[in-house]
Write a protein that holds these residues in place. Structure first.
Motif, PDB file in Angstrom:
ATOM      1  N   TRP A  22      -8.315  -2.850 -14.258  1.00 41.38           N
ATOM      2  CA  TRP A  22      -7.806  -3.307 -15.546  1.00 41.38           C
ATOM      3  C   TRP A  22      -7.675  -4.817 -15.586  1.00 41.38           C
ATOM      4  O   TRP A  22      -7.786  -5.432 -16.642  1.00 41.38           O
ATOM      5  CB  TRP A  22      -6.451  -2.654 -15.845  1.00 41.38           C
ATOM      6  N   LEU A  23      -7.408  -5.431 -14.426  1.00 39.56           N
ATOM      7  CA  LEU A  23      -7.276  -6.886 -14.362  1.00 39.56           C
ATOM      8  C   LEU A  23      -8.582  -7.573 -14.722  1.00 39.56           C
ATOM      9  O   LEU A  23      -8.594  -8.732 -15.139  1.00 39.56           O
ATOM     10  CB  LEU A  23      -6.828  -7.317 -12.964  1.00 39.56           C
ATOM     11  N   ARG A  24      -9.699  -6.856 -14.555  1.00 42.30           N
ATOM     12  CA  ARG A  24     -11.022  -7.402 -14.887  1.00 42.30           C
ATOM     13  C   ARG A  24     -11.522  -6.884 -16.233  1.00 42.30           C
ATOM     14  O   ARG A  24     -12.695  -7.053 -16.566  1.00 42.30           O
ATOM     15  CB  ARG A  24     -12.031  -7.044 -13.780  1.00 42.30           C
ATOM     16  N   GLU A  52      -1.295 -10.115  -3.636  1.00 40.22           N
ATOM     17  CA  GLU A  52      -2.198  -9.045  -4.087  1.00 40.22           C
ATOM     18  C   GLU A  52      -1.461  -7.734  -4.347  1.00 40.22           C
ATOM     19  O   GLU A  52      -1.965  -6.645  -4.066  1.00 40.22           O
ATOM     20  CB  GLU A  52      -3.318  -8.819  -3.062  1.00 40.22           C
ATOM     21  N   LYS A  53      -0.282  -7.844  -4.897  1.00 41.13           N
ATOM     22  CA  LYS A  53       0.485  -6.659  -5.265  1.00 41.13           C
ATOM     23  C   LYS A  53       0.485  -6.477  -6.774  1.00 41.13           C
ATOM     24  O   LYS A  53       0.305  -7.430  -7.529  1.00 41.13           O
ATOM     25  CB  LYS A  53       1.921  -6.763  -4.742  1.00 41.13           C
ATOM     26  N   LEU A  54       0.687  -5.243  -7.191  1.00 42.51           N
ATOM     27  CA  LEU A  54       0.798  -4.924  -8.604  1.00 42.51           C
ATOM     28  C   LEU A  54       2.165  -4.304  -8.881  1.00 42.51           C
ATOM     29  O   LEU A  54       2.660  -3.505  -8.080  1.00 42.51           O
ATOM     30  CB  LEU A  54      -0.293  -3.939  -9.034  1.00 42.51           C
ATOM     31  N   GLU A  67       0.481  -2.571  -2.991  1.00 42.47           N
ATOM     32  CA  GLU A  67      -0.709  -3.351  -2.702  1.00 42.47           C
ATOM     33  C   GLU A  67      -1.952  -2.670  -3.273  1.00 42.47           C
ATOM     34  O   GLU A  67      -1.996  -1.443  -3.451  1.00 42.47           O
ATOM     35  CB  GLU A  67      -0.869  -3.523  -1.189  1.00 42.47           C
ATOM     36  N   VAL A  68      -2.955  -3.478  -3.562  1.00 40.65           N
ATOM     37  CA  VAL A  68      -4.218  -2.953  -4.083  1.00 40.65           C
ATOM     38  C   VAL A  68      -4.795  -1.945  -3.090  1.00 40.65           C
ATOM     39  O   VAL A  68      -4.859  -2.206  -1.888  1.00 40.65           O
ATOM     40  CB  VAL A  68      -5.217  -4.095  -4.338  1.00 40.65           C
ATOM     41  N   GLY A  69      -5.197  -0.778  -3.598  1.00 39.37           N
ATOM     42  CA  GLY A  69      -5.729   0.281  -2.754  1.00 39.37           C
ATOM     43  C   GLY A  69      -4.757   1.430  -2.544  1.00 39.37           C
ATOM     44  O   GLY A  69      -5.170   2.529  -2.155  1.00 39.37           O
ATOM     45  N   GLU A  92      -2.108  13.118 -13.033  1.00 41.28           N
ATOM     46  CA  GLU A  92      -3.045  11.996 -13.159  1.00 41.28           C
ATOM     47  C   GLU A  92      -2.997  11.219 -11.846  1.00 41.28           C
ATOM     48  O   GLU A  92      -1.921  10.792 -11.408  1.00 41.28           O
ATOM     49  CB  GLU A  92      -2.641  11.081 -14.330  1.00 41.28           C
ATOM     50  N   ASN A  93      -4.164  11.040 -11.223  1.00 40.60           N
ATOM     51  CA  ASN A  93      -4.260  10.334  -9.952  1.00 40.60           C
ATOM     52  C   ASN A  93      -4.603   8.865 -10.175  1.00 40.60           C
ATOM     53  O   ASN A  93      -5.475   8.550 -11.003  1.00 40.60           O
ATOM     54  CB  ASN A  93      -5.317  10.990  -9.063  1.00 40.60           C
ATOM     55  N   PHE A  94      -3.944   7.981  -9.455  1.00 43.76           N
ATOM     56  CA  PHE A  94      -4.119   6.534  -9.620  1.00 43.76           C
ATOM     57  C   PHE A  94      -4.384   5.866  -8.269  1.00 43.76           C
ATOM     58  O   PHE A  94      -3.982   6.358  -7.213  1.00 43.76           O
ATOM     59  CB  PHE A  94      -2.878   5.903 -10.247  1.00 43.76           C
ATOM     60  N   GLU A  95      -5.038   4.733  -8.348  1.00 38.98           N
ATOM     61  CA  GLU A  95      -5.194   3.832  -7.205  1.00 38.98           C
ATOM     62  C   GLU A  95      -4.960   2.413  -7.697  1.00 38.98           C
ATOM     63  O   GLU A  95      -5.529   2.008  -8.721  1.00 38.98           O
ATOM     64  CB  GLU A  95      -6.596   3.963  -6.606  1.00 38.98           C
ATOM     65  N   LEU A  96      -4.108   1.687  -7.001  1.00 36.25           N
ATOM     66  CA  LEU A  96      -3.813   0.319  -7.401  1.00 36.25           C
ATOM     67  C   LEU A  96      -5.031  -0.585  -7.124  1.00 36.25           C
ATOM     68  O   LEU A  96      -5.898  -0.237  -6.339  1.00 36.25           O
ATOM     69  CB  LEU A  96      -2.599  -0.209  -6.666  1.00 36.25           C
TER      70      LEU A  96
END
Length: 348
Positions: A211-213, A273-275, A326-328, A344-348
């Motif tokens: 989403w950041l991109r 690099e955290k969300l 963290e991302v991932g 709903e499955n998510f990955e940072l």
């Protein structure tokens, strides 16, 4: 990403894809129709068989390297075809009245009858011809149904033909370049025999760092497209200009009778690099309050409950405590009510 809705009326001026039927197609379709009882069922089976045989021929000509499978035992004979990992559901018609497409309800809500792509096939028997009128992805179909609050009629759901992509070459694009898991289909599983809990599990993870991109799957829409702006949402995230907000319709069906809610996800990029993630659940459309006892749960990758909130009477929304990662990092959000659960499955 293919936009199916831009300049739809102009695109309708394009010549549709025609598929010529061979004499052996008519012989096979006639033999198939003779295996069922009843004149109406025989005619329907005959048309479905012609559509299936012709469409399979078209797929073999354009994608000869891929394996075609057919399941004639699902819902309606001959309407379900699988090419590689992609499942097709043929919506077969002799003619389109008022440019409306009728899709049986079972082909949308029953996991064993759903498909990645729905293809409208017009059978012109006297001309020995099939016409591919349009295609629609499952996620786009469900999104339109929920956004427009469509209710099933006796025959199913009626969608305007204008919602379908008229370019048949996009079928080839999907099958060659897109992972079938990018179009999540519901999977029906019984998790606990005692509670008979029904879950609809998406096969893919939403990657929030994308989403950041500016990369979003079609089902994640702007908040304005999902919720009535006149309703006071009391969003704590409104004043956060650096955050990214998207929403998705979550449809609790079956015994609940088509009960859509909106999951809002808000992310913000932080140091190292955290969300930061904030997740809320809102009523959809004109509804002001959530149904009581609606549960929103944060689960770890291993399925352990980390945080949970339950709606009360006259709650306009509920939210989980904000969390960082963290991302991932992977996690799951579960929305449940009574014996219905959607994850709903998510990955940072």
């Amino acid at each position: 990403m293919i936009n199916n809705h831009d300049n739809t009326h102009k695109m309708r001026l394009l010549l549709p894809e025609s598929i010529w039927l061979e004499p052996e197609h008519f012989d096979s379709a006639k033999n198939a129709s003779e295996q069922v009882i009843g004149e109406l069922k025989q005619w329907k089976t005959y048309l479905n068989a012609l559509a299936s045989l012709g469409f399979t021929k078209w797929l073999k000509e354009h994608l000869p390297e891929q394996i075609i499978k057919q399941n004639n035992q699902i819902i309606d004979n001959f309407t379900h075809i699988q090419l590689g990992e992609f499942k097709f559901c043929l919506i077969v018609t002799e003619h389109l009245l008022d440019e409306l497409v009728n899709i049986p309800e079972d082909n949308i809500i029953k996991p064993e009858a759903t498909a990645h792509l729905y293809v409208v096939v017009e059978v012109l028997e006297e001309q020995a011809e099939l016409v591919l009128r349009g295609i629609l992805r499952y996620d786009q179909l469900v999104s339109y149904r929920d956004r427009m609050n469509l209710q099933p009629t006796t025959g199913g759901y009626q969608l305007p033909l204008g919602e379908f992509d008229p370019e048949p070459n996009h079928i080839l694009f999907y099958c060659r370049f897109l992972d079938a898991n990018a179009i999540p289909l519901p999977v029906l599983t019984t998790v606990n025999n005692e509670d008979n809990l029904i879950q609809f599990l998406p096969k893919t993870k939403t990657k929030l760092s994308q989403w950041l991109r500016g990369i979003f799957l079609d089902e994640w829409q702007s908040i304005a497209a999902l919720i009535n702006p006149d309703i006071n949402l009391a969003l704590n995230i409104r004043n956060n200009a650096d955050s990214i907000k998207r929403g998705k319709i979550i449809n609790l069906e079956m015994q609940l009778g088509n009960y859509p809610v909106v999951m809002l996800v808000n992310i913000k990029e932080e140091a190292e690099e955290k969300l930061r993630v904030l997740i809320q659940l809102h009523p959809s459309g004109e509804t002001k309050f959530l149904q009581p006892n609606l549960k929103l749960t944060l689960l770890s990758k291993a399925g352990k409950s980390l945080c949970e909130v339950i709606s009360r009477s006259q709650d306009s929304y509920i939210q989980l405590n904000p969390f960082h990662g963290e991302v991932g990092k992977q996690f799951t959000i579960e929305v449940s009510l009574d014996n219905i659960s959607i994850k709903e499955n998510f990955e940072l």
